[in-house]
Design an enzyme around this catalytic site. Structure first.
Site, mmCIF file in Angstrom:
data_model
loop_
_atom_site.group_PDB
_atom_site.id
_atom_site.type_symbol
_atom_site.label_atom_id
_atom_site.label_comp_id
_atom_site.label_asym_id
_atom_site.label_seq_id
_atom_site.Cartn_x
_atom_site.Cartn_y
_atom_site.Cartn_z
ATOM 1 C CB THR A 127 -0.947 0.039 1.218
ATOM 2 O OG1 THR A 127 -1.418 1.385 1.400
ATOM 3 C CG2 THR A 127 -0.270 -0.406 2.500
ATOM 4 C CG ASP A 129 -2.526 4.945 2.254
ATOM 5 O OD1 ASP A 129 -2.242 5.902 1.513
ATOM 6 O OD2 ASP A 129 -3.644 4.410 2.279
ATOM 7 C CG ASP A 131 -2.105 2.273 6.104
ATOM 8 O OD1 ASP A 131 -1.581 1.362 5.435
ATOM 9 O OD2 ASP A 131 -3.287 2.623 5.941
ATOM 10 N NE ARG A 173 -10.390 7.270 1.279
ATOM 11 C CZ ARG A 173 -10.553 6.194 0.509
ATOM 12 N NH1 ARG A 173 -11.084 5.099 0.998
ATOM 13 N NH2 ARG A 173 -10.194 6.210 -0.742
#
Ligand code: ADP
Length: 320
Positions: A127, A129, A131, A173
């Site tokens: 990913t 992100d 995260d 997000r």
């Protein structure tokens, strides 16, 4: 020792997934183990879209973004019936274990499938992100950060020429990692992340003061989870009376040829995943800690939320 394994990508795509698939495939073949590729994430597992791969099937993909196996979001996999169907498709082909490359959601699905059916599963964090809990790195985050930096460099040129305020919305997000590292390395004056509260009135008062002192332009990087770029930009324009422009990079951040770091890290992770799975290990995710490959409990990885490094937040405030 497992004799046949499969590899798949799931959820949001990220640059470097191909390098990971290639490493899993070639490591397995090197061990004399058969390896199948599942197309289109959990959809492909449920629909039986899988094929046995040879070394040449992963030729000429290490330099490509995205994932040559395809990826998807699959609602049917969220039901026990869907997962049983997927499991049956694997068993029917003699597949004894699975490498799942994907984000938080994909790894959560993998964890449930392994618990319900007992099939050995090893996860890799894929990913942009960055995260996934337990790892300082996820496949694709470096390329995405470099894509954003390239945009920031260009935005700075035009912002400087016009003495503008530039607001750049980047992906994230629930995670401010991309905004934070690109904000720091792009010299942003303000970095807005979902992990930190901010006061736009205070920021705008500070911006006015900086312009009065002769500042030529101001760059704000905002993670999508901390506010919509266009709304933040509109509010700043109203509160400061300064010419403000907003850019949103969108899906450009996901694409592109993977960086050297993403290719090498994904290759290392892919090798570890294949070897661990073949040797009978399960319910682990491989990631990085202080530059070294480490294994993380799959259950822990999906049930804990990774925190944004407070050192980065502190540094961003000093350097702004
Ligand atoms: P990412 O892996 O990038 O975080 P998603 O969160 O959309 O992407 O997850 C990808 C897919 O993983 C979903 O479409 C679904 O098939 C599966 N998945 C996600 N969460 C679960 C869950 N709680 N149970 C079963 N499957 C899940």
């Amino acid at each position: 020792m497992l004799k046949t394994i499969a590899v798949m990508t799931s959820g949001g795509d990220s640059p470097g997934m191909n390098a990971a698939i290639r490493a899993v495939t070639r490591t397995a073949l090197h061990q004399g183990v058969k390896v199948w590729g599942i197309r289109g994430g959990y959809h492909g597992m449920l629909d039986g879209e899988m094929f046995e791969m040879q070394s040449k099937d992963v030729s000429d993909i290490i330099q490509r973004g995205g994932t040559f196996l395809g990826t998807a979001r699959c609602k049917r996999f969220n039901t026990p019936e869907g997962r049983m169907l997927g499991y049956k498709n694997l068993v029917d082909r003699g597949i004894q274990g699975l490498v799942v490359i994907g984000g938080d959601g994909s790894l959560r699905g993998a964890s449930i499938l392994s618990q319900e059916t007992g099939i050995p599963i090893v996860g890799l964090p894929g990913t942009i992100d960055n995260d996934v809990w337990g790892s300082e790195y996820t496949i694709g985050c470096d390329t995405a950060a470099n894509t954003i930096i390239d945009a920031i460099n260009k935005l700075r040129d035009t912002a400087s020429a016009h003495r503008r305020i530039i607001v750049l919305e980047v992906m994230g997000r629930n995670s401010g990692w991309l905004a934070m590292v690109t904000g720091i390395s792009g010299g942003a004056e303000y970095i807005l992340v979902p992990e930190e509260e901010y006061d736009l009135d205070e920021i705008c008062a500070d911006m006015k003061e900086q312009y009065d002192k002769g500042k030529r332009y101001i760059l704000v990087v905002v993670a999508e989870g901390a506010g919509k770029g266009y709304e933040v930009g509109k509010a700043i324009m109203e509160k400061t009376g300064r010419d403000t422009r907003v850019s949103k990079l969108g899906h450009i951040q996901r694409g592109g040829s993977p960086s050297v770091i993403d290719r090498v890290n994904a290759s290392k992770l892919g090798e570890h995943a294949a070897l661990a799975l073949i040797s009978g290990l399960s319910d682990i995710v491989f990631g990085f800690d202080r530059g070294h490959v480490v294994s993380i409990n799959l259950h822990d990885a999906v049930n804990n939320k990774k925190k944004l490094n407070p050192e980065l937040i502190r540094l961003s405030k000093i350097l702004a």
